[in-house]
Design a protein around this motif. Structure first.
Motif, short mmCIF file in Angstrom:
data_model
loop_
_atom_site.label_atom_id
_atom_site.label_comp_id
_atom_site.label_asym_id
_atom_site.label_seq_id
_atom_site.Cartn_x
_atom_site.Cartn_y
_atom_site.Cartn_z
N LEU A 1 35.30 46.25 39.68
CA LEU A 1 36.49 45.76 40.39
C LEU A 1 37.46 46.92 40.65
CD1 LEU A 1 37.08 42.41 38.48
CD2 LEU A 1 36.18 42.68 40.81
N ALA A 2 37.60 47.81 39.67
CA ALA A 2 38.50 48.96 39.83
C ALA A 2 38.02 49.89 40.94
CB ALA A 2 38.60 49.73 38.52
N ARG A 3 36.72 49.89 41.22
CA ARG A 3 36.16 50.73 42.29
C ARG A 3 36.12 50.00 43.63
NH1 ARG A 3 32.81 52.70 37.84
NH2 ARG A 3 30.95 51.59 38.48
N GLY A 4 36.67 48.78 43.66
CA GLY A 4 36.80 48.09 44.94
C GLY A 4 35.70 47.11 45.30
N GLY B 1 43.81 41.02 29.66
CA GLY B 1 44.99 41.52 30.35
C GLY B 1 44.81 41.82 31.82
N SER B 2 43.70 41.41 32.42
CA SER B 2 43.47 41.67 33.85
C SER B 2 44.45 40.88 34.71
CB SER B 2 42.05 41.28 34.23
OG SER B 2 41.13 42.10 33.58
N ASP B 3 44.76 41.42 35.87
CA ASP B 3 45.68 40.80 36.81
C ASP B 3 45.05 39.55 37.42
OD1 ASP B 3 47.75 40.39 38.70
OD2 ASP B 3 46.69 41.62 40.17
N PRO B 4 45.67 38.38 37.23
CA PRO B 4 45.11 37.14 37.77
C PRO B 4 44.92 37.16 39.29
CG PRO B 4 46.88 36.65 36.23
CD PRO B 4 46.87 38.14 36.45
N ALA B 5 45.82 37.80 40.02
CA ALA B 5 45.71 37.85 41.49
C ALA B 5 44.48 38.64 41.92
CB ALA B 5 46.98 38.45 42.10
N LEU C 1 41.75 39.08 40.13
CA LEU C 1 40.56 38.29 39.79
C LEU C 1 40.35 37.17 40.79
CD1 LEU C 1 40.84 38.04 35.91
CD2 LEU C 1 39.61 39.71 37.29
N SER C 2 41.42 36.54 41.22
CA SER C 2 41.32 35.44 42.16
C SER C 2 40.71 35.87 43.49
CB SER C 2 42.71 34.83 42.39
OG SER C 2 42.63 33.80 43.33
N SER C 3 41.04 37.08 43.93
CA SER C 3 40.54 37.54 45.22
C SER C 3 39.23 38.31 45.13
CB SER C 3 41.60 38.40 45.91
OG SER C 3 41.83 39.57 45.16
N SER C 4 38.86 38.79 43.96
CA SER C 4 37.69 39.66 43.83
C SER C 4 36.49 39.04 43.13
CB SER C 4 38.07 40.94 43.08
OG SER C 4 39.07 41.62 43.79
#
Length: 183
Positions: free
Chosen positions: A140-143, A164-168, A170-173
């Motif tokens: 995810l960090a690599r896009g 601690g991952s960003d919910p936004a 995760l929702s889009s990725s």
């Protein structure tokens, strides 16, 4: 990228809200979304005519993604053949401005190398993701976008949120898929 898509990879015909995977020349009934590509398992069978049909099919407006394509180290043609066919899918994805749905089995290094070399602008969706949360975070960090079954998606999302991952993000990725008709 999500809009009204609820299943990012299926083989079931006539499924609303899904991206239905088809091979070059397959029937595509009206009113649905599709992806077209040559699966790496069948990479040894690719002919110039098949590739020409793929290019024609991929340009259709109901085809909203390219693939399923990629590299599978356990099945299909040799690694150089699969890599060249995948490279051609990447170029087609970029030329048409459509996301790429990727089949990757024990080949993330090769996929990454091509991504670095070719610098794509279209989304890359690693379908059938079954990895651990740490690998998901790295991808995810690599896009990358990751698609997986609803049960794994729920577990993975919970694990990533608790770390601690960003919910936004995760929702889009993180994307749902059924891949309900495996060969």
């Amino acid at each position: 990228m999500r809009d009204n898509i609820t299943d990012f990879h299926t083989h079931t015909s006539h499924k609303s809200g899904a991206i239905i995977n088809r091979y070059p020349g397959d029937e595509r009934p009206e009113g649905y979304y599709y992806s077209v590509g040559i699966h790496p398992w069948y990479s040894a069978e690719v002919t110039p005519q098949m590739w020409q049909q793929l290019e024609l099919d991929a340009a259709a407006p109901e085809v909203i993604a390219i693939g399923e394509c990629g590299i599978d180290k356990l099945r299909g043609a040799s690694l150089p053949v699969q890599t060249e066919i995948f490279r051609r899918h990447i170029l087609l994805s970029e030329a048409l401005g459509k996301p790429l749905i990727i089949h990757c089995v024990r080949a993330i290094e090769q996929i990454e190398r091509l991504r670095t070399e070719m610098r794509p602008t279209q989304p890359w969706i690693l379908h059938g993701f079954r990895g651990k949360p740490q690998q998901a975070l790295q991808l995810l960090a690599r896009g990358y976008y990751l698609s997986t079954t609803p049960s794994h998606l729920s577990t993975l999302r919970s694990q990533l949120l608790s770390s601690g991952s960003d919910p936004a993000t995760l929702s889009s990725s993180l994307l749902p898929e059924t891949d309900d008709s495996r060969s």
